[in-house]
Design a protein around this motif. Structure first.
Motif: not given
Length: 86
Positions: A18-22, A13-15
């Motif tokens: 922001k849109k993908s993490v959300n 997730l750190a890689k």
């Protein structure tokens, strides 16, 4: 329900942006509903009822557990479609 992420899942997730993490976090939140929401399948070859959730080209490997009468959702791993099952 408590959601716990493994170190591998947090590292992936750190890689991401922001849109993908959300997008992934919204999909994981859908797993806390009864019944769970999403494209879910039971993984073969495991005795601990691991399942996978498909979110676009990513796969989330997870399982449910209970600790001190509290339901827990363990996010075991997150990865790309081709790499996650290796």
């Amino acid at each position: 329900m408590i959601i716990r992420y493994s170190k591998d899942a947090l590292k992936f997730l750190a890689k991401l942006d922001k849109k993908s993490v959300n997008r992934i976090r919204e999909a994981v939140a859908g797993l806390t509903l009864v019944p769970p929401v999403g494209d879910i399948k039971l993984l073969q070859g495991y005795n601990d009822d691991r399942k996978r959730l498909r979110v676009g080209s990513w796969r989330i490997i997870y399982k449910y557990g209970v600790d001190n009468n509290i339901d827990i959702l363990f996010i075991i791993d997150i990865g790309n479609r081709g790499d996650i099952y290796k």
